[in-house]
Every structure is written in structure tokens, then in C-alpha cells.
Motif scaffolding. Structure first.
Motif, PDB file in Angstrom:
ATOM      1  N   SER A  49       6.350  20.334  -3.908  1.00  0.00           N
ATOM      2  CA  SER A  49       6.687  19.012  -4.431  1.00  0.00           C
ATOM      3  C   SER A  49       7.121  18.069  -3.314  1.00  0.00           C
ATOM      4  CB  SER A  49       7.802  19.124  -5.470  1.00  0.00           C
ATOM      5  OG  SER A  49       7.414  19.940  -6.555  1.00  0.00           O
ATOM      6  N   MET A  50       7.761  18.590  -2.269  1.00  0.00           N
ATOM      7  CA  MET A  50       8.210  17.735  -1.171  1.00  0.00           C
ATOM      8  C   MET A  50       7.053  17.126  -0.402  1.00  0.00           C
ATOM      9  SD  MET A  50      11.428  19.921   0.348  1.00  0.00           S
ATOM     10  CE  MET A  50      11.682  18.748   1.680  1.00  0.00           C
ATOM     11  N   GLY A  51       5.974  17.869  -0.241  1.00  0.00           N
ATOM     12  CA  GLY A  51       4.818  17.349   0.481  1.00  0.00           C
ATOM     13  C   GLY A  51       4.414  18.247   1.636  1.00  0.00           C
ATOM     14  N   GLU A  52       3.351  17.841   2.311  1.00  0.00           N
ATOM     15  CA  GLU A  52       2.748  18.693   3.354  1.00  0.00           C
ATOM     16  C   GLU A  52       3.698  18.941   4.516  1.00  0.00           C
ATOM     17  OE1 GLU A  52      -1.232  18.698   6.246  1.00  0.00           O
ATOM     18  OE2 GLU A  52      -0.948  17.130   4.735  1.00  0.00           O
ATOM     19  N   LYS A  53       4.480  17.938   4.914  1.00  0.00           N
ATOM     20  CA  LYS A  53       5.377  18.117   6.053  1.00  0.00           C
ATOM     21  C   LYS A  53       6.434  19.175   5.781  1.00  0.00           C
ATOM     22  CE  LYS A  53       4.984  13.464   8.017  1.00  0.00           C
ATOM     23  NZ  LYS A  53       5.737  12.246   8.430  1.00  0.00           N
ATOM     24  N   ALA A  54       6.747  19.428   4.526  1.00  0.00           N
ATOM     25  CA  ALA A  54       7.776  20.414   4.200  1.00  0.00           C
ATOM     26  C   ALA A  54       7.364  21.812   4.610  1.00  0.00           C
ATOM     27  CB  ALA A  54       8.068  20.376   2.700  1.00  0.00           C
ATOM     28  N   GLU A  55       6.029  22.066   4.659  1.00  0.00           N
ATOM     29  CA  GLU A  55       5.563  23.395   5.049  1.00  0.00           C
ATOM     30  C   GLU A  55       5.977  23.718   6.479  1.00  0.00           C
ATOM     31  OE1 GLU A  55       4.208  25.561   3.164  1.00  0.00           O
ATOM     32  OE2 GLU A  55       3.534  24.416   1.424  1.00  0.00           O
ATOM     33  N   ARG A  56       5.809  22.769   7.406  1.00  0.00           N
ATOM     34  CA  ARG A  56       6.162  22.995   8.807  1.00  0.00           C
ATOM     35  C   ARG A  56       7.673  23.108   8.974  1.00  0.00           C
ATOM     36  NH1 ARG A  56       2.103  19.045   9.238  1.00  0.00           N
ATOM     37  NH2 ARG A  56       3.648  17.415   9.643  1.00  0.00           N
ATOM     38  N   ILE A  57       8.433  22.268   8.235  1.00  0.00           N
ATOM     39  CA  ILE A  57       9.897  22.339   8.331  1.00  0.00           C
ATOM     40  C   ILE A  57      10.384  23.682   7.819  1.00  0.00           C
ATOM     41  CG2 ILE A  57      12.054  21.341   7.445  1.00  0.00           C
ATOM     42  CD1 ILE A  57      10.676  18.632   7.379  1.00  0.00           C
ATOM     43  N   PHE A  58       9.783  24.170   6.718  1.00  0.00           N
ATOM     44  CA  PHE A  58      10.209  25.446   6.140  1.00  0.00           C
ATOM     45  C   PHE A  58       9.979  26.596   7.128  1.00  0.00           C
ATOM     46  CE2 PHE A  58       9.198  29.264   3.628  1.00  0.00           C
ATOM     47  CZ  PHE A  58      10.390  29.405   2.938  1.00  0.00           C
ATOM     48  N   GLU A  59       8.883  26.543   7.858  1.00  0.00           N
ATOM     49  CA  GLU A  59       8.569  27.618   8.793  1.00  0.00           C
ATOM     50  C   GLU A  59       9.529  27.647   9.976  1.00  0.00           C
ATOM     51  OE1 GLU A  59       6.486  30.013   8.394  1.00  0.00           O
ATOM     52  OE2 GLU A  59       5.814  29.231   6.453  1.00  0.00           O
ATOM     53  N   HIS A  60      10.157  26.524  10.295  1.00  0.00           N
ATOM     54  CA  HIS A  60      11.047  26.467  11.454  1.00  0.00           C
ATOM     55  C   HIS A  60      12.536  26.576  11.073  1.00  0.00           C
ATOM     56  CE1 HIS A  60       7.329  24.788  13.203  1.00  0.00           C
ATOM     57  NE2 HIS A  60       7.808  25.240  14.371  1.00  0.00           N
ATOM     58  N   LEU A  61      12.820  26.806   9.823  1.00  0.00           N
ATOM     59  CA  LEU A  61      14.213  26.984   9.419  1.00  0.00           C
ATOM     60  C   LEU A  61      14.745  28.321   9.919  1.00  0.00           C
ATOM     61  CD1 LEU A  61      14.169  25.683   5.718  1.00  0.00           C
ATOM     62  CD2 LEU A  61      15.001  24.489   7.750  1.00  0.00           C
ATOM     63  N   THR A  62      16.009  28.323  10.284  1.00  0.00           N
ATOM     64  CA  THR A  62      16.659  29.557  10.745  1.00  0.00           C
ATOM     65  C   THR A  62      17.400  30.182   9.570  1.00  0.00           C
ATOM     66  OG1 THR A  62      16.932  28.621  12.961  1.00  0.00           O
ATOM     67  CG2 THR A  62      18.279  30.534  12.376  1.00  0.00           C
ATOM     68  N   PHE A  63      16.876  31.249   9.047  1.00  0.00           N
ATOM     69  CA  PHE A  63      17.447  31.878   7.861  1.00  0.00           C
ATOM     70  C   PHE A  63      18.505  32.908   8.267  1.00  0.00           C
ATOM     71  CE2 PHE A  63      13.421  30.266   6.354  1.00  0.00           C
ATOM     72  CZ  PHE A  63      13.728  29.808   5.086  1.00  0.00           C
ATOM     73  N   PRO A  64      19.517  33.054   7.445  1.00  0.00           N
ATOM     74  CA  PRO A  64      20.549  34.053   7.739  1.00  0.00           C
ATOM     75  C   PRO A  64      20.020  35.466   7.492  1.00  0.00           C
ATOM     76  CG  PRO A  64      20.954  33.062   5.594  1.00  0.00           C
ATOM     77  CD  PRO A  64      19.801  32.311   6.200  1.00  0.00           C
ATOM     78  N   ALA A  65      20.785  36.417   7.935  1.00  0.00           N
ATOM     79  CA  ALA A  65      20.390  37.816   7.756  1.00  0.00           C
ATOM     80  C   ALA A  65      20.462  38.192   6.278  1.00  0.00           C
ATOM     81  CB  ALA A  65      21.290  38.725   8.585  1.00  0.00           C
ATOM     82  N   ALA A  66      19.645  39.143   5.925  1.00  0.00           N
ATOM     83  CA  ALA A  66      19.615  39.608   4.536  1.00  0.00           C
ATOM     84  C   ALA A  66      20.909  40.344   4.192  1.00  0.00           C
ATOM     85  CB  ALA A  66      18.409  40.518   4.319  1.00  0.00           C
ATOM     86  N   THR A  67      21.314  40.183   2.960  1.00  0.00           N
ATOM     87  CA  THR A  67      22.510  40.873   2.466  1.00  0.00           C
ATOM     88  C   THR A  67      22.159  41.588   1.169  1.00  0.00           C
ATOM     89  OG1 THR A  67      23.233  38.935   1.200  1.00  0.00           O
ATOM     90  CG2 THR A  67      24.015  39.111   3.470  1.00  0.00           C
TER      91      THR A  67
END
Length: 325
Positions: A49-67
């Protein structure tokens, strides 16, 4: 079930609008029941829904460790939204003290329901970086409600272990019951007040109405109240013991009253109001359940194009008016 369209694509050139856009998407998420689907589907719908640019931003997010609670942060909707908020509104440009001050001073406004107040607190808490957000919202709700009785009740019932939703449900229930009770309350109109005949001996009679306008005339002394001033002599005495009996008035020359209470004194056009006795009235009961509508009638007035509504005169001697104070 009706279908709902997601909001328009997010304008990445205006990152400050992210909170408003996210709020619109959360509305869509609730209306379309997207929140009931797996987290992976919710995240996919958000990015799409955010748009095409959101795909690149999502890939570069730094996610925390799994819990144990969140085994895969990339598929957790709340985690993704928090990281996107940090991306569009970095903490270094956010005035955290100012955001928390707005939250801590927010009180329920006049005419604002509990539901609306809680939603306002939820919106303000987004940028406060609370680690215990639910507890902060719960405590702020208790401290900021306008109704003093509700605030006291919540403080007595809620403990540190009470979940936020339980506190909200309790406040909603109180508000609902109070509104229902207030709706049932009616303003009662007293259309007539009648005099009560006093209980007592043979001299206890209802006072006879004298001349003059209704409810304001002179009353003859018939033992109704022996403490009223006599209209013939101006004094207090027992019935039948008036000193003015048979005496001539020095003002008008008539027999049966003194000059001090003569009605023709000073100016013949001035009529003094002398009440020997005042009747006593009481309200026997008022009924809060009205089975009949008020006594209203519509009449056509001469020269008027429309009818005028009148309330029928009850003929009561006394009117009872409610005080606004």
C-alpha cells in the motif's frame, strides 16, 4: 462483507506525514479485518500500500534479533511499523520531552467520550518511546477523566497489574450506565397546586375567597389561622374579639374598622392589599412518569397566518417554578 480500499500511496517526499498515513492504514486494517490475518500478510499489505519505494526501504531496515515472543521480526507488523517510524522520523529530530509533555498533560475534554479520549492518548503515545506504553496510557486515562466519581472508582478498582483493556472496559461501562440513567431522568412540570384543608377542630375550615383577582383577594377570618393580622383593626386577636367591631372609622366614617387600616386612606385610586389570612399550600406528590402529554392546544389568531400553540391554564392559585441555581 463490503470491500475496503487501502489509502493512497505514501508520499516519500514528505516523511513528516508518516504518522497520519499510518493512522489511515490502521483504519483500513481494522475495517477490512486485516488485523486478524497472520503477521506476514499484514506486513505485505502495508509495504504494498505504501508504494514501490517502500520495498527498498524495507530491505534496508535493521531488524532486532529474534525472541521467543517474536521469532521472525520481519513478519511482525508492530516491529515493522516501529522501524519505519524511526526511518521517517529519526529520534534525533524528535523532541521526546515535548512529546511526553503533551501526553502527560492530556485530559479528557468536555463532551469527549471515553472512547475518544483513549484514542487521543494512543495517538500521542506513538512518539513518546514508552517501554511500558499500556501502563502509561492506563494511568493517564485514570488521571485525566473529567468525571470525579469515575476517577475515584477507577483508582479503587485498578491496580498495577490491571491490563489496559480491562481499565478501558470499566470506564466504558460506567459511562454507558450513567448516560442511561441520565436519559431516564425527566423534568416534571407541576401544573397545579391545591390547598389542603388543615386537620383540627370544628373551626378548621377552608378560607373563603374574597373579592379581587384569583389567588390574591381578601380572605375572611374563619379560624383558619389565629395569628394573622386582622383587616379591621390591624392587630392579632382571637376570632370574634375584634376591638374595631361597632367602631366608626375616622377616615371614611364607616363602621367596623379603624383608620389605620382604612382602604380609602390617602387616595381613592390606591387600593391597599390587606390580607387577614394567607392560605397554606402543599405539594402532595410529584409523578416522574408522565402518561399524558402537556395540555397544549393550537388556535388560529385573528390576522395571523399560522396557528399558535397555547398551554391550557390550570386555574391554580399558586405556581411552582424550578430554580436554575
Amino acid at each position: 462483507m463490503p470491500s475496503f480500499k487501502p489509502p493512497a500511496e505514501f508520499n516519500f517526499d514528505r516523511p513528516a506525514e508518516w504518522p497520519s498515513w499510518k493512522q489511515r492504514f490502521d483504519r483500513y486494517r481494522s475495517a477490512s479485518q486485516l488485523y486478524g490475518k497472520p503477521g506476514e500478510d499484514q506486513v505485505s499489505a502495508l509495504i504494498y500500500s505504501m508504494g514501490e519505494k517502500a520495498e527498498r526501504i524495507f530491505e534496508h531496515l535493521t531488524f532486532p534479533a529474534a525472541t521467543q515472543a517474536i521469532p521472525d521480526p520481519k513478519k511482525d507488523y508492530e516491529t515493522v511499523c516501529r522501524l519505519l517510524t524511526d526511518h521517517f522520523l529519526p529520534r534525533r529530530i524528535r523532541n521526546l520531552i515535548h512529546e511526553r509533555a503533551k501526553f502527560n498533560t492530556r485530559v479528557q475534554q468536555e463532551g469527549e467520550s471515553i472512547e475518544q479520549y483513549v484514542h487521543a492518548l494512543l495517538d500521542l503515545s506513538q512518539f513518546c518511546d514508552f517501554t511500558d506504553k499500556d501502563e502509561r496510557i492506563r494511568d493517564r486515562m485514570v488521571a485525566g477523566v473529567r468525571d470525579g466519581e469515575l476517577a475515584q472508582r477507577l483508582q479503587l478498582e485498578i491496580t498495577a497489574a490491571t491490563p489496559l483493556q480491562d481499565a478501558i472496559d470499566s470506564a466504558r461501562h460506567f459511562e454507558l450506565v450513567k448516560n442511561q440513567v441520565s436519559t431516564k431522568s425527566q423534568t416534571v412540570e407541576v401544573d397545579a397546586v391545591r390547598g389542603r384543608r388543615p386537620r383540627g377542630g370544628s373551626n378548621s375550615r377552608r378560607p373563603a375567597r374574597g373579592s379581587g383577582s384569583r389567588g390574591r383577594g381578601r380572605y375572611e377570618n374563619r379560624g383558619y389561622d389565629n395569628h394573622a393580622d386582622c383587616g379591621r383593626c390591624g392587630r392579632n386577636h382571637q376570632k370574634g374579639n375584634c376591638p374595631a367591631t361597632g367602631k366608626k372609622c375616622l377616615e371614611c366614617g364607616k363602621i367596623g374598622h379603624f383608620r389605620a387600616v382604612c382602604r380609602s386612606r390617602n387616595n381613592v385610586n390606591n387600593v391597599a392589599h390587606v390580607a387577614e389570612e394567607e392560605p397554606r399550600y402543599f405539594i402532595g406528590s410529584t409523578v416522574t412518569e408522565m402518561s399524558e402529554p402537556p395540555w397544549l392546544k393550537r388556535f388560529e389568531m385573528e390576522g395571523a397566518r399560522t396557528q399558535v400553540t397555547f398551554k391550557i391554564d390550570t386555574g391554580a392559585d399558586v405556581n411552582v417554578l424550578f430554580s436554575l441555581s
